[in-house]
Design a protein around this motif. Structure first.
Motif, short mmCIF file in Angstrom:
data_model
loop_
_atom_site.label_atom_id
_atom_site.label_comp_id
_atom_site.label_asym_id
_atom_site.label_seq_id
_atom_site.Cartn_x
_atom_site.Cartn_y
_atom_site.Cartn_z
N VAL A 180 20.44 -2.31 -4.76
CA VAL A 180 21.80 -2.13 -5.07
C VAL A 180 22.01 -1.75 -6.76
N TYR A 181 20.90 -2.63 -7.42
CA TYR A 181 21.30 -2.25 -8.87
C TYR A 181 20.76 -0.95 -9.42
N TYR A 182 19.73 -0.45 -8.41
CA TYR A 182 19.19 0.99 -8.86
C TYR A 182 20.31 1.91 -8.40
N GLY A 183 20.90 1.69 -7.36
CA GLY A 183 21.94 2.38 -6.56
C GLY A 183 23.14 2.87 -7.59
N VAL A 184 23.59 1.50 -8.25
CA VAL A 184 24.57 1.81 -9.24
C VAL A 184 24.04 2.59 -10.38
N LYS A 185 22.86 2.35 -10.91
CA LYS A 185 22.22 3.06 -11.85
C LYS A 185 22.28 4.66 -11.51
N TYR A 186 21.69 4.87 -10.23
CA TYR A 186 21.84 6.41 -9.85
C TYR A 186 23.26 7.01 -10.01
N VAL A 187 24.12 6.21 -9.41
CA VAL A 187 25.41 6.87 -9.16
C VAL A 187 26.13 6.70 -10.57
N LYS A 188 25.78 5.99 -11.50
CA LYS A 188 26.42 6.00 -13.07
C LYS A 188 25.72 7.41 -13.74
N ARG A 189 24.44 7.35 -13.43
CA ARG A 189 23.56 8.64 -14.25
C ARG A 189 24.18 9.87 -13.75
N THR A 190 24.33 9.87 -12.51
CA THR A 190 24.64 11.37 -11.51
C THR A 190 26.23 11.62 -11.83
N PHE A 191 26.84 10.59 -11.74
CA PHE A 191 28.53 10.87 -11.61
C PHE A 191 29.46 10.58 -12.68
N PHE A 192 28.78 9.63 -13.48
CA PHE A 192 29.71 9.16 -14.68
C PHE A 192 28.96 9.34 -16.13
N THR A 193 27.86 10.05 -16.24
CA THR A 193 27.13 10.57 -17.38
C THR A 193 27.71 11.90 -17.77
N THR A 194 27.94 12.23 -19.07
CA THR A 194 28.03 13.36 -19.53
C THR A 194 26.84 14.32 -19.47
N PRO A 195 26.83 15.49 -18.67
CA PRO A 195 25.74 16.03 -18.55
C PRO A 195 25.12 16.83 -19.89
N LEU A 196 24.00 16.96 -20.08
CA LEU A 196 23.11 17.53 -21.15
C LEU A 196 23.59 18.85 -21.63
N GLN A 197 23.73 19.18 -22.69
CA GLN A 197 23.83 20.76 -23.00
C GLN A 197 22.74 21.51 -22.10
N TYR A 198 23.15 22.73 -21.57
CA TYR A 198 21.87 23.32 -21.01
C TYR A 198 21.28 24.26 -21.85
N VAL A 199 19.90 24.19 -21.66
CA VAL A 199 19.06 24.85 -22.38
C VAL A 199 18.40 26.03 -21.71
N GLU A 200 18.58 27.37 -22.20
CA GLU A 200 17.71 28.30 -21.72
C GLU A 200 16.51 28.51 -22.22
N LEU A 201 15.32 28.89 -21.38
CA LEU A 201 13.94 29.12 -21.97
C LEU A 201 13.37 30.37 -21.60
N GLY A 202 12.61 31.04 -22.39
CA GLY A 202 11.92 31.96 -21.97
C GLY A 202 12.75 33.30 -21.83
N LYS A 203 13.65 33.50 -22.73
CA LYS A 203 14.84 34.70 -22.74
C LYS A 203 14.27 35.84 -23.26
N ASP A 204 12.93 35.57 -23.71
CA ASP A 204 12.10 36.91 -24.14
C ASP A 204 10.99 37.12 -23.29
N ALA A 205 11.05 36.46 -21.93
CA ALA A 205 9.96 36.97 -21.08
C ALA A 205 10.05 38.39 -20.65
N THR A 206 8.47 38.81 -20.46
CA THR A 206 8.52 40.21 -19.99
C THR A 206 7.40 40.15 -18.86
N VAL A 207 7.25 40.96 -17.98
CA VAL A 207 6.25 41.13 -17.13
C VAL A 207 5.11 42.25 -17.66
N LYS A 208 3.98 42.00 -18.00
CA LYS A 208 3.09 42.84 -18.54
C LYS A 208 2.51 43.86 -17.23
#
Length: 526
Positions: A180-208
Motif C-alpha cells: 500500500v505504501y509503495y502503491g501510494v508512492k508510485y501513484v504520487k510519482r506517476t500522476f502527481f509529480t511534475t515531469p522532468l524537462q525532456y532531453v534530446e540526445l544524439g541529435k548529431d547522430a549519423t550512420v556511417k
C-alpha cells in the motif's frame, strides 16, 4: 475491531515475515523469535487507530485486507517482495499477463484470507461512543499502550532486531501491507509529480556509409525472462538452443541485467543510464538508443508481443499484436512469438525502397507462471512439464522442464528470424542481436518467478543471455573483426549498461552520445 484487525494482520497475514524472522533468529533466541508478532500487533494497533475514521474505516480496510491477502499469497508461495519496483511492474502489467496468475488456488486463498475477514467486518455493527472526546481518549489509550509495549520490546530485543535488520533489510518490504505504501508512492510519482524537462540526445547522430553501399537491416530481439543459467550457449547441459546451433552465433558469457522485472529493466537497458544511476522518471524524459538511431535517419520500428513497450517506443513507429488481428498463432490471451516473424516479413516487404532499418521484436519469451502457454504443444521437448499457472503445485522437475521448453521455442523463433534475413541480403546488410531483460527463479532457495529487489536477487534473476548473429558480409562492411568479438564474448564481463552504446556501434551510428568505453564493438574494429 481495531484490536481484532491488528491481531489478524500481525499473526495471519504476516506469517511469512514472522516465520522468516524465526528462521533468522537461530538457536538460543526463542524469546526474540516469538516477539515479531507482538511488535507487528503494536504497530497495527497504532496504524488502525489512526485510520479508524467513521464511514471510511470499513471501505479502506476492505481494500487493504483484500489486497493484503493477495500479497500474502504471493509472498508465501513465490517469495515475492512488494517493494517499489514490484508495484511498478504489477501496475504496468496488462490484463493478459495479470490473468495468467489467476487460478483456483490463488482465488480460494484470497477468498479465505481476504474475503472472510471482510465479510465479518461488514457484518459487525460498530457502535459510536457517547462523545467524540471519549472516543478520542480510548483511541489515544490504544496508541499509548501500543507505544509503551514497543518501547518495552525495544529495551529487551533492540540488539537482536538491529543485527537481523542490518543484514536482512528486505524483511521490512515483506511486511503486509507494505504494498500500500509503495502503491501510494508510485501513484504520487506517476500522476502527481511534475515531469522532468525532456532531453534530446544524439541529435548529431549519423550512420556511417557501409563499404558496399547497401543500407542495414538489423533486428533487435528483446527477450523476456530468459536466464543465462539455462542457456546451452552458457554451459547448460540440456539442449535448449538446438535450432540456432548451426547458425554461428556469438554468445556473451557474462551479462548482468539492470533490474529483475520488465518495467525496470526495459527502459533502463534502452537508456544511456547505468544500473547505478538509473531513475525511471529520468529515462522517460529523455531519448533512448532507439530515438538516437532515428535521429541518424534509421527507420526504427517496434513490434510488440509482451504486454507493452514500457514507454521506450514513445517516439517511434510501434505495432502491437492483438488477438483481434486474426494472426495464425494467437490463443485466447496471447500470441506465440513466431507471429512476430510473420509481421517482420510483412514490414520489410512493404518498403518501396531499401533504407536503413532497425526492427525491435519484443517477445513474450519465457513469461511465467503460465510457461506452457508460451509455445505450441507439439514443441514440448522436456517432459513432464508443468501445464498449470499455480506452479507451486508442480514438482521442481516439471517447472524446470516447462521453462526449458520456452527457451527451446525462443531459440526456434530466433532461428526462423535469422533464416528469414538472408532473403533480403541483396538489398541490405543483415544482422541480429538478442538480449533478455531479466532472468527467473525456478525454486532455488524457495524463490519463484522474478522481481526480487536487486540488492539481494539471486544470479538466476540477474544473469541474462546476449546473442549476436553476425554474417561475414555485415562484419566486413562494418569493419568488425568477428574472431575478436567472439573472443571478447568468452572472456569479457558485460551488462545492460553496454546496450545503448554497443548497439550504436554495431549499427555504425556515430554520435557524441556514444561512450566508446561502453561500446564493446569498438575494440574489435579494423
Amino acid at each position: 475491531m481495531i484490536v481484532m484487525l491488528a491481531l489478524y494482520f500481525a499473526i495471519v497475514l504476516n506469517f511469512p515475515v514472522t516465520q522468516k524472522l524465526y528462521q533468522l533468529a537461530g538457536e538460543g533466541h526463542l524469546a526474540f523469535a516469538l516477539s515479531p508478532s507482538l511488535v507487528l500487533f503494536c504497530c497495527f494497533l497504532i496504524i488502525f487507530s489512526l485510520l479508524a475514521i467513521p464511514y471510511l474505516f470499513k471501505p479502506l480496510l476492505t481494500l487493504i485486507t483484500l489486497s493484503s491477502a493477495a500479497a500474502t499469497y504471493a509472498i508465501w508461495k513465490y517469495q515475492i517482495v512488494f517493494d517499489y519496483g514490484m508495484v511498478e511492474n504489477i501496475l504496468a502489467t496488462n490484463s493478459g499477463e495479470a490473468l495468467s496468475y489467476v487460478n483456483i488456488y490463488s482465488v480460494l486463498y484470497c477468498l479465505v484470507l481476504g474475503g472472510l475477514p471482510v465479510l465479518l467486518l461488514y457484518r459487525t455493527h460498530i457502535l459510536s461512543r457517547e462523545s467524540w472526546l471519549k472516543a478520542g481518549l480510548f483511541r489515544a489509550g490504544l496508541v499509548v499502550a501500543a507505544c509503551l509495549m514497543l518501547a518495552l520490546l525495544t529495551a529487551f530485543f533492540y540488539k537482536d532486531y538491529a543485527s537481523v535488520g542490518r543484514n536482512n533489510r528486505y524483511i521490512t518490504k515483506m511486511i503486509v501491507p507494505a504494498h500500500v505504501y509503495y502503491g501510494v508512492k508510485y501513484v504520487k510519482r506517476t500522476f502527481f509529480t511534475t515531469p522532468l524537462q525532456y532531453v534530446e540526445l544524439g541529435k548529431d547522430a549519423t550512420v556511417k556509409p557501409s563499404k558496399n553501399g547497401k543500407p542495414n537491416l538489423v533486428v533487435l530481439v528483446i527477450g523476456e525472462t530468459a536466464r543465462a543459467h539455462n542457456m546451452q550457449y552458457n554451459g547448460y547441459q540440456r539442449e535448449t538452443n538446438p535450432y540456432t546451433q548451426g547458425l554461428n552465433l556469438i554468445a556473451l558469457q557474462s551479462v548482468s541485467s539492470c533490474g529483475t522485472a520488465t518495467a525496470h529493466s526495459l527502459p533502463c537497458m534502452m537508456s544511456n543510464l547505468s544500473h547505478d544511476n538509473y531513475k525511471r522518471e529520468r529515462a522517460d524524459s529523455q531519448d533512448n538508443v532507439l530515438d538516437v538511431m532515428a535521429h541518424a535517419g534509421v527507420d526504427v520500428t517496434w513490434l510488440e508481443n509482451d504486454g507493452g513497450d514500457k514507454h521506450v517506443a514513445k517516439n517511434i513507429t510501434k505495432h502491437e499484436l492483438t488477438l483481434s488481428q486474426g494472426w495464425d498463432g494467437c490463443q485466447s490471451l496471447s500470441c506465440y512469438d513466431e507471429v512476430l516473424v510473420q509481421q517482420l516479413a510483412q514490414l520489410v516487404d512493404a518498403k518501396d525502397k531499401p533504407s536503413d532499418q532497425l526492427v525491435a521484436l519484443h517477445i513474450i519469451g519465457s513469461h511465467g507462471p503460465t510457461y506452457y502457454q508460451r509455445y505450441p504443444k507439439d514443441m514440448e521437448v522436456f517432459k513432464p512439464a508443468c501445464r498449470r499457472s499455480d506452479i507451486e503445485n508442480c514438482s521442481d522437475e516439471e517447472i524446470v522442464n516447462v521453462y526449458d521448453n520456452t527457451l527451446v521455442y525462443t531459440d526456434y523463433v530466433l532461428a526462423q528470424t535469422i533464416k528469414l534475413l538472408p532473403g533480403y541480403s541483396e538489398q541490405y546488410n543483415v544482422a541480429l542481436m538478442y538480449l533478455s531483460d531479466h532472468g527467473e527463479s525456478l525454486g532455488e532457495n524457495g524463490l519463484y518467478l522474478h522481481g526480487t529487489p536487486y540488492a539481494f536477487a539471486p544470479t538466476e534473476q540477474t544473469q541474462v543471455p546476449w546473442l549476436i548473429w553476425l554474417p561475414e558480409e555485415y562484419a566486413s562492411t562494418q569493419g568488425i573483426n568477428r574472431d575478436c568479438l567472439a573472443q571478447a564474448a568468452k572472456t569479457g564481463t558485460f551488462s545492460h549498461d553496454n546496450l545503448f552504446h554497443s548497439l550504436l556501434g554495431f549499427y555504425g551510428v556515430e554520435t557524441q552520445a556514444k561512450q566508446a568505453e561502453l561500446d564493446f564493438i569498438a575494440g574489435c574494429r579494423g
